[in-house]
Motif scaffolding. Structure first.
Motif, PDB file in Angstrom:
ATOM      1  N   LEU A 251       0.563  -1.283  -0.250  1.00 62.29           N
ATOM      2  CA  LEU A 251       0.288   0.311  -0.325  1.00 62.29           C
ATOM      3  C   LEU A 251       0.973   1.492   0.184  1.00 62.29           C
ATOM      4  CD1 LEU A 251      -2.719  -0.937   3.229  1.00 62.29           C
ATOM      5  CD2 LEU A 251      -2.693  -1.257  -0.157  1.00 62.29           C
ATOM      6  N   GLU A 252       0.600   2.145  -0.898  1.00 63.84           N
ATOM      7  CA  GLU A 252       1.212   3.724  -0.703  1.00 63.84           C
ATOM      8  C   GLU A 252       1.039   4.105   0.355  1.00 63.84           C
ATOM      9  OE1 GLU A 252       3.305   4.593  -3.478  1.00 63.84           O
ATOM     10  OE2 GLU A 252       2.473   2.086  -3.207  1.00 63.84           O
ATOM     11  N   SER A 253       0.378   3.540   1.940  1.00 66.09           N
ATOM     12  CA  SER A 253       0.110   4.094   3.171  1.00 66.09           C
ATOM     13  C   SER A 253       1.593   3.070   4.002  1.00 66.09           C
ATOM     14  CB  SER A 253      -0.732   4.054   3.710  1.00 66.09           C
ATOM     15  OG  SER A 253      -1.611   2.517   3.461  1.00 66.09           O
ATOM     16  N   THR A 254       1.877   3.846   5.030  1.00 65.56           N
ATOM     17  CA  THR A 254       2.831   3.084   5.471  1.00 65.56           C
ATOM     18  C   THR A 254       2.489   2.812   6.880  1.00 65.56           C
ATOM     19  OG1 THR A 254       3.562   4.874   7.333  1.00 65.56           O
ATOM     20  CG2 THR A 254       4.933   5.240   4.758  1.00 65.56           C
ATOM     21  N   SER A 255       1.571   2.898   7.221  1.00 63.87           N
ATOM     22  CA  SER A 255       1.031   1.436   8.574  1.00 63.87           C
ATOM     23  C   SER A 255      -0.423   1.701   8.571  1.00 63.87           C
ATOM     24  CB  SER A 255       1.686   2.180  10.057  1.00 63.87           C
ATOM     25  OG  SER A 255       1.472   3.171  10.102  1.00 63.87           O
ATOM     26  N   GLN A 256      -0.674   0.948   9.118  1.00 66.62           N
ATOM     27  CA  GLN A 256      -2.328   0.281   9.436  1.00 66.62           C
ATOM     28  C   GLN A 256      -2.676   0.236  10.788  1.00 66.62           C
ATOM     29  OE1 GLN A 256      -5.033  -2.805   6.849  1.00 66.62           O
ATOM     30  NE2 GLN A 256      -4.377  -1.204   6.177  1.00 66.62           N
ATOM     31  N   ALA A 257      -3.657   1.059  11.604  1.00 64.70           N
ATOM     32  CA  ALA A 257      -3.682   0.638  12.559  1.00 64.70           C
ATOM     33  C   ALA A 257      -5.227  -0.036  13.384  1.00 64.70           C
ATOM     34  CB  ALA A 257      -3.858   2.021  13.269  1.00 64.70           C
ATOM     35  N   THR A 258      -6.260  -0.270  11.903  1.00 63.49           N
ATOM     36  CA  THR A 258      -7.457  -1.151  12.188  1.00 63.49           C
ATOM     37  C   THR A 258      -7.582  -2.524  12.664  1.00 63.49           C
ATOM     38  OG1 THR A 258      -7.248  -0.973   9.591  1.00 63.49           O
ATOM     39  CG2 THR A 258      -8.339   0.514  10.309  1.00 63.49           C
ATOM     40  N   LEU A 259      -8.254  -2.877  12.787  1.00 60.87           N
ATOM     41  CA  LEU A 259      -7.965  -4.481  13.123  1.00 60.87           C
ATOM     42  C   LEU A 259      -8.210  -5.045  11.610  1.00 60.87           C
ATOM     43  CD1 LEU A 259      -8.332  -6.127  14.806  1.00 60.87           C
ATOM     44  CD2 LEU A 259     -10.763  -6.496  14.796  1.00 60.87           C
ATOM     45  N   THR A 260      -9.340  -4.658  10.855  1.00 60.99           N
ATOM     46  CA  THR A 260      -9.826  -4.972   9.058  1.00 60.99           C
ATOM     47  C   THR A 260      -8.636  -4.880   8.530  1.00 60.99           C
ATOM     48  OG1 THR A 260     -11.297  -3.416   9.233  1.00 60.99           O
ATOM     49  CG2 THR A 260     -11.934  -5.850   9.822  1.00 60.99           C
TER      50      THR A 260
END
Lengths: 378, 378
Positions: A251-260
């Motif tokens: 993904l072009e974002s660097t991190s993800q804090a969501t559960l899904t």
């Protein structure tokens, strides 16, 4: 490449029910979800094919999520709004417990919760391997502060308070719970998944401005009249979200804090649309209507001799016998029961006075106690 | 009750982007989601206000979920289909790891996964406090069996195989991975979240009929052309789901095995509608079209001197320089990169030959390498 795996079975018959009207809410008294507001439905349909979980690809819906968090923050008294739109209250509760576990300085974290807490915390405890300590409620179904105090210890990661309980619509003493939590270095989480869109019009102390709480579940897809899935997790400061972040290659974002991972743009867009349309005036009007309906129903049931739990929020519980309950379900009423077996009616926006009058009339027919005439005037 | 909490701030401006066209897929080459099929969209819109998480209240959508699992089982070679529709592949992967952890006879469970595994397994490991052991892939980007064998031990709860990797569309040697897993008493989980709707038309061995695998992620909302959120968790036998079940007071059902509580009826209904419409003929046609597109693009890139990873499934990776990549993004192309920085194009159903030709033409303009004429004939 050969193509050898495909089944040659004929297509199944067009599935049962697909032709039926699935969204007839005229007998639904059990749900904490409701018909989405028309603007929420329209937004959901327009953003059906977007994914806020991939902001590099879908920047518009990602920006809308920021708007959603800004309004939710305003509703919940959060000065610097931070959080995200979750699949629902369960995810928000799980993630709040996860934040608490990550921050707790112990190998054996526990969470202290009144027995009125939602079953999603059992899911969270199982998933996160946290000990769930359930304490009794007082005679008014609110967290018993002495019991909470006696239960917390150095391994307590979080103390949970509920602002609008699932069974009786009660609001726990949130400032006191926050104080107890912080005394032992735990976070205080408020589950306002259902209550968050009615409490602003009461004088309860339930939100970030009223008490130094850390995290909150507040669901646009319940009283907020957004389309499912649109839950909300709010955190007092964005560093709490860092406890949830994982790196995101591809993904072009660097991190993800969501559960899904992939998430519903429909839910996000509909939440923004509903909140823009209804906050605060529309929600206030809806609260008054729902609360009046709850009080009308409580009164009607009381007059018929049932024991009724006073509806301090728009939710009525009454000791209707099981046989009557089953007969009402047999007549198509979608109703549910509390853990101790009481009939439970949630006065959601789709629940009208006319529906409630029809429900009471059916109850009278079944119980043959109809000494009090039913009048519907809403 | 007094009404003192409501903000008196004016309404925000109607959110940015809400007026824009959010669903223009004509430049989206990075997503593993796609435009829902028209029948899927229609079904999603009709079932927008239902919740399969509450079958006592919403029995129609609950019955439709059974249909969805039946068809998914047929696609995945599962004789007695069991599972549920999840919010997406991440939830399905988390839940499969949770099943594995619950069944493992150890206090220090680990999961062995090739480095090609999706980042959702990192999320699962963090959430579930499982050690994630990442092993290398071979020169064709598939799980290196020797490395997996060397890595499993008595504490291994699950061995993960990917059927259609996120970066290169590769299919791991699933039967061999299942054998290694079972030798140490672990479950074998297959992540076919993206691949599951194209693999039936190849000769890969990837499903429950090909190998004694235990669990699978297979997402209708990716190649299955359903609306988000419609992931799928399949299990070989329904007792595996019991590991996930928690009691559900207030609902007229008795337990719930899903990670979330309230769930999207739109996702479930759209999955059934899409699968009824497209399985198997429509999916086969789509697979052929997507695969041909991928091979066309791989060929075009190769002719221009880029190093291209052979697209064995409809996904192309090529070593386009970062500056070119950024310039293409600047021209509005939604593209993403592999962990090692290669351009990655997923040939989803919305990706047409014409789009790819326009993309290659833009690339030529940027790179001034346009020695090969671009012809679009699809």
């Amino acid at each position: 490449m050969r193509r050898t795996n495909a089944s040659t079975k004929p297509l199944m018959i067009f599935p049962r029910g697909m032709q039926a009207e699935p969204q007839a809410f005229d007998r639904v008294l059990s749900s904490m979800c409701t018909e989405p507001h028309p603007v929420a439905r329209e937004a959901a349909e327009r953003f059906l094919a977007t994914n806020p979980g991939d902001p590099g690809t879908y920047p518009t819906i990602s920006a809308l999520e920021d708007d959603a968090i800004a309004i939710l923050g305003e509703i919940a008294g959060l000065e610097e709004p931070a959080g995200y739109l979750a699949s629902g209250g369960t995810e928000a509760n799980i993630q709040a417990m996860r934040i608490a576990r990550e921050r707790a300085d112990t190998d054996r974290p526990n969470v202290v919760m009144p027995e009125s807490g939602h079953f999603s915390f059992r899911k969270a405890a199982d998933l996160l391997e946290i000990e769930l300590r359930i304490v009794p409620t007082d005679e008014d179904h609110r967290a018993d502060l002495e019991a909470v105090r006696a239960c917390v210890d150095d391994d307590t990661a979080a103390v949970v308070g509920v602002a609008g309980t699932t069974e009786y619509g009660r609001v726990d003493p949130i400032p006191e719970l926050a104080e107890i939590a912080h005394e032992v270095g735990a976070t205080c989480h408020v589950d306002a998944a259902w209550g968050g869109f009615v409490l602003p019009f009461t004088d309860y102390e339930w939100n970030f401005a009223h008490a130094p709480i850390d995290t909150m579940a507040i669901d646009p897809h319940k009283m907020g009249q957004a389309a499912v899935p649109a839950g909300g997790l709010l955190v007092r400061s964005s560093d709490l979200l860092d406890e949830l972040a994982v790196d995101t290659p591809y993904l072009e974002s660097t991190s993800q804090a969501t559960l899904t991972g992939t998430r519903s743009g429909a839910g996000v867009a509909s939440a923004v649309a509903a909140m823009e349309e209804l906050w605060p005036g529309g929600y206030r009007t809806q609260y008054v209507r729902s609360q009046n309906n709850a009080e009308w129903l409580a009164d009607a049931l009381e007059k018929r001799g049932y024991e009724v739990v006073d509806p301090t929020l728009p939710l009525v519980a009454a000791d209707v016998p099981r046989s009557t309950f089953d007969a009402l379900r047999g007549r198509g009423w979608r109703i549910s029961r509390t853990a101790t077996g009481e009939l439970r009616v949630v006065c959601m926006p789709h629940v009208t006075r006319k529906m409630l009058a029809a429900f009471v009339a059916d109850l009278d027919r079944l119980e043959v106690r109809a000494s009090v005439p039913v009048v519907a005037d809403d």
